[in-house]
Write an enzyme that holds these catalytic residues in place. Structure first.
Site, PDB file in Angstrom:
ATOM      1  N   ASP A   2       1.017  -0.636  -0.102  1.00 57.50           N
ATOM      2  CA  ASP A   2      -0.242  -0.124   0.086  1.00 57.50           C
ATOM      3  C   ASP A   2       0.405   1.499   0.138  1.00 57.50           C
ATOM      4  OD1 ASP A   2      -2.201  -1.368   0.312  1.00 57.50           O
ATOM      5  OD2 ASP A   2      -2.469  -1.473   1.477  1.00 57.50           O
ATOM      6  N   ASP A  50      -6.912  -1.527  -5.038  1.00 65.32           N
ATOM      7  CA  ASP A  50      -7.684  -0.992  -4.575  1.00 65.32           C
ATOM      8  C   ASP A  50      -9.296   0.578  -4.455  1.00 65.32           C
ATOM      9  OD1 ASP A  50      -6.685  -2.723  -2.164  1.00 65.32           O
ATOM     10  OD2 ASP A  50      -5.902  -0.893  -1.071  1.00 65.32           O
TER      11      ASP A  50
END
Length: 167
Positions: A124, A142
């Site tokens: 991330d 995402d």
């Protein structure tokens, strides 16, 4: 192969291209972050956004992140099942919005599954925050998954149930 069969098979390729583009873009960005930034590094961009390098062994909002490792295989398995189902759905005659939502789901699911397979966690790199409150870090896969939910909701909302159609 008849013209009708050819038309049916060719309508799905743009949607597989959308999914593939998401996966490729997601993986390029993640590889750049992974190779160019030390784990945990934070680069402030604006007063509410950082570029970071963190990992998530869980799902959304770090769900099951501390489960001991078995969740990696669960999430990979779920992603594979979801992608298989969506590929079948994309081969059926469905609306463009529904096709787009399935493509976004596939791209996001595959992008994060590749990370789980290769690294054991999802990279991330996007951190949005306000003062001391930080939204959980996320990535392009995402974003695609979230956008897929929005587009699917739009497709469902635009569809008029047969019982409510004017006669």
């Amino acid at each position: 192969m008849s013209v009708l069969q050819k038309g049916r098979s060719s309508h799905r390729w743009p949607w597989f291209t959308v999914a593939s583009s998401i996966v490729l873009s997601d993986q390029i960005i993640k590889e750049l972050v992974h190779s160019l930034m030390p784990f945990g590094q934070v680069i402030p961009i604006t007063p509410f956004f950082n570029w970071i390098h963190v990992g998530n062994t869980g799902a959304a909002f770090s769900f099951l992140a501390d489960a001991g490792g078995w969740q990696r295989y669960l999430f990979i398995g779920l992603a594979l099942v979801v992608v298989a189902v969506l590929m079948v759905q994309l081969c059926k005659p469905i609306s463009r919005l529904e096709s787009l939502s399935y493509s976004l789901f596939m791209g996001g699911a595959i992008g994060n599954a590749i990370d789980r397979l290769a690294r054991g966690y999802v990279v991330d790199y996007l951190d949005i925050y306000w003062r001391e409150w930080h939204w959980p870090a996320f990535n392009l896969a995402d974003i695609a998954l979230f956008a897929g939910v929005l587009v699917f909701a739009m497709a469902a909302w635009r569809e008029v149930p047969a019982a409510k159609q004017p006669e």
